[in-house]
Design an enzyme around this catalytic site. Structure first.
Site, mmCIF file in Angstrom:
data_model
loop_
_atom_site.group_PDB
_atom_site.id
_atom_site.type_symbol
_atom_site.label_atom_id
_atom_site.label_comp_id
_atom_site.label_asym_id
_atom_site.label_seq_id
_atom_site.Cartn_x
_atom_site.Cartn_y
_atom_site.Cartn_z
ATOM 1 N N LYS A 195 0.759 -1.431 -0.022
ATOM 2 C CA LYS A 195 -0.099 0.070 -0.039
ATOM 3 C C LYS A 195 0.660 1.113 -0.130
ATOM 4 C CE LYS A 195 -3.640 2.417 2.786
ATOM 5 N NZ LYS A 195 -4.592 2.133 3.505
ATOM 6 N N LYS A 248 -2.117 -1.437 -3.789
ATOM 7 C CA LYS A 248 -2.975 -0.384 -3.861
ATOM 8 C C LYS A 248 -2.228 0.886 -3.832
ATOM 9 C CE LYS A 248 -5.905 1.973 -0.541
ATOM 10 N NZ LYS A 248 -6.403 1.978 0.807
ATOM 11 N N SER A 274 -10.242 5.465 -4.795
ATOM 12 C CA SER A 274 -11.088 6.585 -4.883
ATOM 13 C C SER A 274 -10.911 7.580 -5.940
ATOM 14 C CB SER A 274 -11.577 7.098 -3.334
ATOM 15 O OG SER A 274 -10.465 7.667 -3.091
HETATM 16 C C1 PBG Z 1 -7.359 3.048 5.445
HETATM 17 C C2 PBG Z 1 -7.662 3.222 3.890
HETATM 18 C C3 PBG Z 1 -7.662 4.087 3.094
HETATM 19 C C4 PBG Z 1 -8.082 3.533 1.794
HETATM 20 C C5 PBG Z 1 -8.482 2.253 2.195
HETATM 21 N N1 PBG Z 1 -8.355 2.020 3.533
HETATM 22 C C6 PBG Z 1 -7.029 5.622 3.242
HETATM 23 C C7 PBG Z 1 -5.724 5.805 3.646
HETATM 24 O O1 PBG Z 1 -4.997 5.108 3.828
HETATM 25 O O2 PBG Z 1 -5.465 6.928 3.567
HETATM 26 C C8 PBG Z 1 -8.104 4.122 0.504
HETATM 27 C C9 PBG Z 1 -9.336 3.761 -0.195
HETATM 28 C C10 PBG Z 1 -9.503 4.623 -1.455
HETATM 29 O O3 PBG Z 1 -9.047 5.607 -1.658
HETATM 30 O O4 PBG Z 1 -10.539 4.230 -2.136
HETATM 31 N N2 PBG Z 1 -6.250 3.099 5.856
#
Ligand code: PBG
Length: 327
Positions: A195, A248, A274
């Protein structure tokens, strides 16, 4: 050599094109993310993510019906709590939004696979993904215990799969041990293994009300410039007991998806996040691109890169498009 070899022969009719198509997106590949909020009677469209809603548990029915009718096999749940605090304690409350939503979805649609996002950023007053020390640093090992409690509470509520997205070191091992200890050895872990600290999460932070109140997440999420590090993260999570690996975001990381897919023999998940969704929506709303065409091209490219499963806010639309006449 030309003129003997003519690749266009295989592009001549829709039937031939379909026969030689190498990548086929299926509805069974898709997971639909949903945002559950505390309270009653809430159904509010998320401004930055048209077509996606904040829903309170009592409003889940029609949306779950749409998911089931679309034959999308799974949902991923995020929760927005009533109160936030330092440690994010509502993350493991039996009465938290995710715990109640899981139980309600299992009542409404027992066969639908329910995946829960396990993180603290939606639940902490400071918006970071773990507990902070006196200097505002996220404490890795103390956070593992809190995440484990959240994961166990989701599974006890009926979740099929828990998906930790916090990026603490050692979290997969900690969650596996906690689940096993609670007689939940049958519950799978979908690790957000790879991630990145990405600008593409912008719209989500409005959706989940989870923006860090100071600083950023670069101290725990990965540098977008790195791919060797992705292999290391994935290897560690597999050793610790991850059942699925995730990369991701997806679109700027297709090379990472390919590399991880080639290296590890477990189902690979890609999160079409998103910001990737919002860019398509915004351009389509202005008439600059064709939403269906671009969204399907993106999802197909993610699958072509090596993803087996795609988390996408376009899941229900894509399911409908796949049912219509194929091109
Ligand atoms: C929580 C999380 C996030 C997303 C999924 N789980 C945000 C982040 O890490 O800031 C992002 C999902 C998306 O942007 O669709 N940690």
């Amino acid at each position: 050599m030309f003129p003997q070899s003519r690749p266009r022969r295989l592009r001549r009719t829709p039937q031939i094109r379909r026969m030689v198509r190498e990548t086929q997106l299926h509805v069974a590949d898709l997971v639909f993310p949903m945002f559950v909020v505390a309270g009653q009677g809430v159904r509010a469209e998320i401004g930055s993510m048209p077509g996606n809603f904040h829903l309170s548990v009592d409003q889940l029915g029609p949306e779950i019906e749409r998911v089931v009718a679309a034959e999308v096999p799974a949902v991923l749940l995020f929760g927005l709590p009533e109160h936030k605090d330092d440690t994010g304690s509502e993350a493991w409350a039996a009465t938290g939004p995710v715990q109640r939503a899981v139980a309600e979805i299992k009542r409404l649609a027992p066969e639908l696979c329910v995946i829960t996002d396990v993180c603290l950023c939606e639940y902490t007053s400071h918006g970071h993904c773990g507990q902070l020390d006196a200097h505002g640093e996220v404490m890795n090992d103390a956070t593992l215990q809190l995440l484990s409690r959240a994961a166990v509470s989701h599974a006890q509520a009926g979740a099929d799969i828990v998906a930790p997205s916090d990026m603490m070191d050692g979290r997969i091992g900690a969650l596996r041990a906690a689940l096993d200890e609670a007689d939940l050895s049958h519950i799978a872990i979908m690790s957000y293994a790879v991630k990145y600290a990405s600008g593409f999460y912008g719209p989500f932070r409005e959706a989940a009300d989870s923006a860090p109140q100071f600083g950023d997440r670069r101290g725990y999420q990965m540098d977008p410039a790195n791919v060797r590090e992705a292999l290391r993260e994935a290897a560690l999570d597999l050793e610790e007991g991850a059942d699925f690996l995730m990369v991701k975001p997806a679109l700027s990381y297709l090379d990472v998806i390919r590399t991880v897919a080639d290296e590890f023999p477990v189902p690979l998940v890609a999160y079409n996040v998103s910001g990737e969704f919002a860019m398509v929506k915004a351009a389509a709303q202005r008439g600059w691109i064709d939403e269906r065409r671009v969204a399907m091209e993106i999802l197909t490219s993610i699958k072509r890169a090596g993803a087996d499963i795609i988390l996408t806010y376009h899941a229900l639309d894509a399911a409908a498009w796949l049912k219509e006449q194929p091109d």
